[in-house]
Design a protein around this motif. Structure first.
Motif, PDB file in Angstrom:
ATOM      1  N   ALA A 101       0.850  -1.200   0.000  1.00 17.81           N
ATOM      2  CA  ALA A 101       0.000   0.000   0.000  1.00 17.81           C
ATOM      3  C   ALA A 101       0.883   1.246   0.000  1.00 17.81           C
ATOM      4  O   ALA A 101       0.641   2.204  -0.743  1.00 17.81           O
ATOM      5  CB  ALA A 101      -0.884  -0.007   1.235  1.00 17.81           C
ATOM      6  N   PHE A 102       1.976   1.207   0.795  1.00 14.76           N
ATOM      7  CA  PHE A 102       2.879   2.369   0.797  1.00 14.76           C
ATOM      8  C   PHE A 102       3.477   2.570  -0.585  1.00 14.76           C
ATOM      9  O   PHE A 102       3.566   3.698  -1.102  1.00 14.76           O
ATOM     10  CB  PHE A 102       3.996   2.161   1.833  1.00 14.76           C
ATOM     11  N   PHE A 103       3.859   1.441  -1.233  1.00 12.14           N
ATOM     12  CA  PHE A 103       4.472   1.613  -2.559  1.00 12.14           C
ATOM     13  C   PHE A 103       3.429   2.026  -3.591  1.00 12.14           C
ATOM     14  O   PHE A 103       3.734   2.776  -4.520  1.00 12.14           O
ATOM     15  CB  PHE A 103       5.199   0.327  -2.970  1.00 12.14           C
ATOM     16  N   LEU A 104       2.171   1.576  -3.401  1.00 14.74           N
ATOM     17  CA  LEU A 104       1.105   2.040  -4.301  1.00 14.74           C
ATOM     18  C   LEU A 104       1.010   3.555  -4.219  1.00 14.74           C
ATOM     19  O   LEU A 104       1.042   4.259  -5.240  1.00 14.74           O
ATOM     20  CB  LEU A 104      -0.223   1.395  -3.865  1.00 14.74           C
ATOM     21  N   GLY A 105       0.969   4.079  -2.981  1.00 18.92           N
ATOM     22  CA  GLY A 105       0.879   5.532  -2.811  1.00 18.92           C
ATOM     23  C   GLY A 105       2.075   6.231  -3.425  1.00 18.92           C
ATOM     24  O   GLY A 105       1.943   7.256  -4.109  1.00 18.92           O
ATOM     25  N   GLU A 106       3.271   5.643  -3.232  1.00 19.14           N
ATOM     26  CA  GLU A 106       4.480   6.291  -3.765  1.00 19.14           C
ATOM     27  C   GLU A 106       4.454   6.314  -5.278  1.00 19.14           C
ATOM     28  O   GLU A 106       4.720   7.346  -5.911  1.00 19.14           O
ATOM     29  CB  GLU A 106       5.700   5.519  -3.254  1.00 19.14           C
ATOM     30  N   TYR A 107       4.087   5.190  -5.904  1.00 19.80           N
ATOM     31  CA  TYR A 107       4.122   5.164  -7.374  1.00 19.80           C
ATOM     32  C   TYR A 107       3.034   6.061  -7.963  1.00 19.80           C
ATOM     33  O   TYR A 107       3.275   6.756  -8.955  1.00 19.80           O
ATOM     34  CB  TYR A 107       3.975   3.721  -7.889  1.00 19.80           C
ATOM     35  N   GLY A 125       1.929   8.735  -6.587  1.00 20.63           N
ATOM     36  CA  GLY A 125       2.479  10.089  -6.400  1.00 20.63           C
ATOM     37  C   GLY A 125       3.505  10.407  -7.476  1.00 20.63           C
ATOM     38  O   GLY A 125       3.522  11.501  -8.057  1.00 20.63           O
ATOM     39  N   MET A 126       4.352   9.415  -7.790  1.00 17.22           N
ATOM     40  CA  MET A 126       5.361   9.654  -8.850  1.00 17.22           C
ATOM     41  C   MET A 126       4.673   9.910 -10.189  1.00 17.22           C
ATOM     42  O   MET A 126       5.038  10.825 -10.938  1.00 17.22           O
ATOM     43  CB  MET A 126       6.248   8.401  -8.980  1.00 17.22           C
ATOM     44  N   PHE A 127       3.622   9.134 -10.473  1.00 17.60           N
ATOM     45  CA  PHE A 127       2.916   9.311 -11.755  1.00 17.60           C
ATOM     46  C   PHE A 127       2.310  10.710 -11.827  1.00 17.60           C
ATOM     47  O   PHE A 127       2.448  11.431 -12.814  1.00 17.60           O
ATOM     48  CB  PHE A 127       1.833   8.243 -11.898  1.00 17.60           C
ATOM     49  N   THR A 128       1.706  11.159 -10.704  1.00 19.32           N
ATOM     50  CA  THR A 128       1.065  12.484 -10.703  1.00 19.32           C
ATOM     51  C   THR A 128       2.110  13.566 -10.922  1.00 19.32           C
ATOM     52  O   THR A 128       1.921  14.477 -11.734  1.00 19.32           O
ATOM     53  CB  THR A 128       0.382  12.698  -9.350  1.00 19.32           C
TER      54      THR A 128
END
Lengths: 122, 190, 100, 370
Positions: free
Chosen positions: D261-267, D269-272
């Protein structure tokens, strides 16, 4: 900016509600589906195998706190600059001089902080 | 019709969050509820059409000040037993009920009060015509309120200097014994 | 229809929570959070009035209230740290040395 | 029986525009959600294949369905299923409520920020104009900056709730890094607002018809890209989860699906942030020398032209995602005090100077033109 038929924040509300529910589902998913076999040593805090000596909640450096303070005060500066930047062409010279005075005063504060060493991460 | 539902849901959530802020034992729990309350206040501003102030509320309040609160709570990390306060005496309970009653009376009178006719001319159509909420606020701030703007920067400068002086310990000035006295009293906050 | 009354009543209720927090809580941090709540209640009243009276001074006032609140929180929490360093506690029961 | 287009638009005209915009929003909501939730698995796959190609070795290519290897594209799927069905170990002394709440605070701001990104030119369909971003917020970038500042809570809460020395220090360091790089990020975009005179993202892309933002404000571009890396704890600045220093930082106690879930949020965020970089500096959905009108003539309907614009934006965002991976496998990790002094002592004065210089040049230009 013409008057929009739908309040622009309604989709934000939809996304907010969905994002929160999706976050809760993701956070609870493996806790619901996964097996649950309790075992004392498995549920201890991970310390690379070394048994914990002092509690994790001991005091730590004041540096983080100083960074957070300076973050607030320079964040407000960013906000004022955004407001000025938005109607910059209508303000012209008068606005420009105003903001230069604003920035100079804050640069004095910034120089004081750097000289005083509040940002040193020794 | 949808407007009333949205407003009452935001308002009830906001009141719930602010009550939870005041009643929680653990300071981090009340900090998180306060973040929720600030987010909902930004929602009320967005609901009222004050776009810029809503974005600033989330950016400055919920995004910066509450991070500072969280850092300070984590930095001090007081263990919960210390936070037990003695139970409420009879006098305090009486004062509590009195204040709650007086606030109920105030909110009822406010709810029944007379509406004042609008004095300004910046209705939502007017605002939308000359550039939207942010542009109008910007023009007003930099044209009409020049002095408050410059004083605000001076206030920020004061806050920078004051907080650095108070929070940052100066090892050089402390003489030997005074430094040791302070260190063993609290445990050295490096 | 949502009129100015609703916003002012909401502001009063949130303000009441802030006042009760300041009066009845002993932890210094919770007191400062309650002060933030009171400031936000005032902000709601300001923005509600500025939209109802179709005059933008309310939103500019909220803008300055936020600046002052940020400076107050920064310096206030610096003092809380200094108090904790000096007395080892932030419970207002023990901070009675000014009583003289 | 066939419902002809005229009947449809005739019926459409009767209905109040609010409900049509609402229906369009639901459609945009689903499309944007599918894009943003498919990016993390794709990025996990790219994160392992691209460095493999850089180091002349093969990335994961064993996992397959019915003998279809598909270059290891099934690997993220296998990882996700494994992570869901593993046991979730929550340490006894951890603070249960905040332990479960922290991933929510990381995911929901990342998802919320995507609503402001303009994916294409507004579509005129059946007499109504539909903006190609989920919402057209007047304060554009301020809304994005405000919502992305909420993500700090997820990380610091995760660090504090798992009651572990490593994670507390990692959580504090990661959030201190994120907040100290948020100021240069905000200030690096003020010259863009000065030049284009508006905060609304769609307006900015419209004005980048022939000159891209990167040529008008080069220093802002450099600052934005550097802060982009620091804001998502990536590449040279991934101090907080540095395996060699503090185990896994704030992720030490997090197990199975919460870890992802943390990496989902990070990726996400990176895409945005990649989409935003493309929007501000690489002209968003603008194709370099082809104006939107000519595109509409070529493709016939304005919807197809906007979809082409959307593809162009996704390609530009993919370039920045590839940049994340490329920088991660070339630059060594910063030491923490170097990282903080870079942010405070170098980027912040540079951003301020950049704002002042751009404003001075623009005022001089404005005066000379009068």
């Amino acid at each position: 900016m013409e008057q929009q038929a739908m309040n622009p924040y309604l989709p934000v509300l939809i996304f907010l509600v969905f994002g929160f529910i999706f976050g809760c589902i993701v956070s609870a998913l493996s806790w619901l589906i996964g097996p649950r076999k309790y075992n004392k040593s498995k549920h201890e805090i991970y310390e690379c195998g070394v048994p914990m000596v002092t509690s994790a909640r001991e005091k730590n450096s004041v540096k983080f706190y100083l960074t957070a303070i300076l973050f607030i005060l320079f964040d407000i500066e960013t906000v004022f600059l955004f407001l000025w930047a938005k109607s910059f062409n209508k303000l012209g010279w008068f606005g420009f001089v105003e903001v230069i005075v604003f920035i100079v005063i804050l640069v004095v504060g910034y120089v004081y902080v750097v000289k005083r060493g509040a940002l040193e991460w020794d | 019709m949808a407007e009333v539902i949205v407003f009452y849901s935001i308002a009830s959530l906001l009141v719930f969050c602010s009550i939870m802020v005041v009643t929680r034992k653990n300071p981090i729990a009340s900090a998180i509820y306060l973040v929720g309350a600030l987010f909902l206040v930004a929602a009320v501003f967005a609901f009222l059409g004050a776009d810029f102030v809503a974005a600033i509320q989330v950016l400055v309040y919920a995004g910066a000040i509450m991070v500072l609160f969280l850092f300070v709570i984590m930095l001090l990390n007081i263990d919960p037993e210390l936070l037990k306060s003695p139970p409420m005496t009879a006098g305090e309970a009486a004062v509590l009920i009195l204040t709650i009653l007086s606030f109920i009376v105030i909110s009822v009178t406010v709810f029944k009060g007379q509406l004042v006719a609008p004095v300004g001319e910046l209705t939502t159509q007017e605002i939308a015509k000359n550039g939207g909420n942010t542009a109008v606020i910007g023009l007003a701030l930099f044209m009409k309120y020049v002095w408050p703007f410059e004083l605000a920067s001076f206030l920020i400068l004061l806050a920078i200097v004051a907080s650095v002086v108070i929070a940052k310990k100066d090892k050089k000035k402390l003489t030997g014994d005074q430094a040791d006295a302070e260190r063993n009293m609290v445990g050295d906050l490096r | 229809m949502i009129s100015l009354h609703h916003y002012l009543t909401l502001a009063t209720v949130v303000f009441a929570c802030g006042v009760l927090g300041v009066l009845f809580r002993r932890n210094l941090l919770i007191i400062m959070m309650s002060v933030e709540l009171m400031l936000n209640a005032a902000n709601i009243a300001f923005v509600g009035a500025s939209t109802a009276l179709a005059n933008l001074d309310g939103q500019i006032m909220v803008f300055f209230v936020m600046t002052v609140a940020a400076c107050e929180a920064a310096v206030g929490l610096a003092m809380v740290i200094a108090i904790y360093r000096r007395y080892g506690t932030i419970m207002t029961d023990f901070l009675r040395t000014l009583r003289g | 029986m066939g419902l002809s287009l005229e009947q449809l638009t005739g019926w459409l005209a009767g209905v109040d525009e609010f409900w049509i915009q609402l229906a369009a929003t639901i459609v945009k909501f689903i499309v944007v959600l599918l894009i943003s939730l498919h990016v993390p698995p794709l990025m996990v796959w790219a994160e392992r294949r691209i460095p493999a190609l850089m180091q002349r070795r093969k990335g994961p290519n064993r996992v397959g369905i019915f003998r279809f290897r598909l270059f290891g594209l099934m690997q993220p799927l296998a990882d996700t299923i494994k992570l869901i069905f593993k046991e979730e170990v929550v340490p006894d002394t951890a603070h249960k409520f905040f332990f479960h709440l922290a991933p929510v605070f990381v995911i929901f701001p990342a998802l919320l920020v995507i609503t402001a990104v303009p994916f294409g030119h507004p579509v005129t369909l059946g007499g109504y104009i539909f903006p190609m971003s989920v919402t057209r917020v007047d304060v554009g970038f301020l809304f994005v900056l405000a919502i992305s500042s909420i993500a700090v809570y997820g990380i610091s809460l995760a660090g504090w709730a798992s009651n572990n020395k490593y994670s507390l220090l990692g959580g504090l360091r990661a959030s201190a890094q994120m907040i100290s790089y948020e100021i240069p990020l905000g200030m690096s975009l003020i010259p863009i607002v000065l030049i284009y005179g508006t905060l609304d993202l769609n307006e900015i892309v419209m004005q980048q018809q022939n000159v891209w933002g990167v040529f008008l404000a080069p220093i802002s571009f450099v600052l934005f890209v550097v802060c982009m890396f620091a804001e998502t704890n990536r590449a040279p600045f991934d101090m907080a989860e540095g395996e060699s220093e503090i185990v896994a930082g704030y992720l030490t106690e997090y197990g199975t699906f919460k870890f992802s879930a943390f990496f989902l949020g990070e990726y996400v965020g990176m895409f945005t942030l990649s989409c935003l970089a493309a929007t501000f500096f690489f002209g968003g959905w603008q194709i370099p020398f082809v104006s939107y009108e000519t595109l509409v003539q070529i493709s016939g309907s304005s919807l197809v032209a906007s979809l082409i614009g959307m593809m162009v934006l996704l390609v530009k965002a993919a370039f920045f995602m590839w940049l994340y991976i490329w920088v991660r496998w070339t630059l060594p990790r910063f030491r923490y005090d170097q990282l903080m002094s870079l942010g405070w002592k170098f980027l912040l004065p540079l951003a301020l100077a950049n704002v002042v210089i751009t404003a001075a040049v623009l005022v001089a230009l404005q005066a000379s033109r009068l």
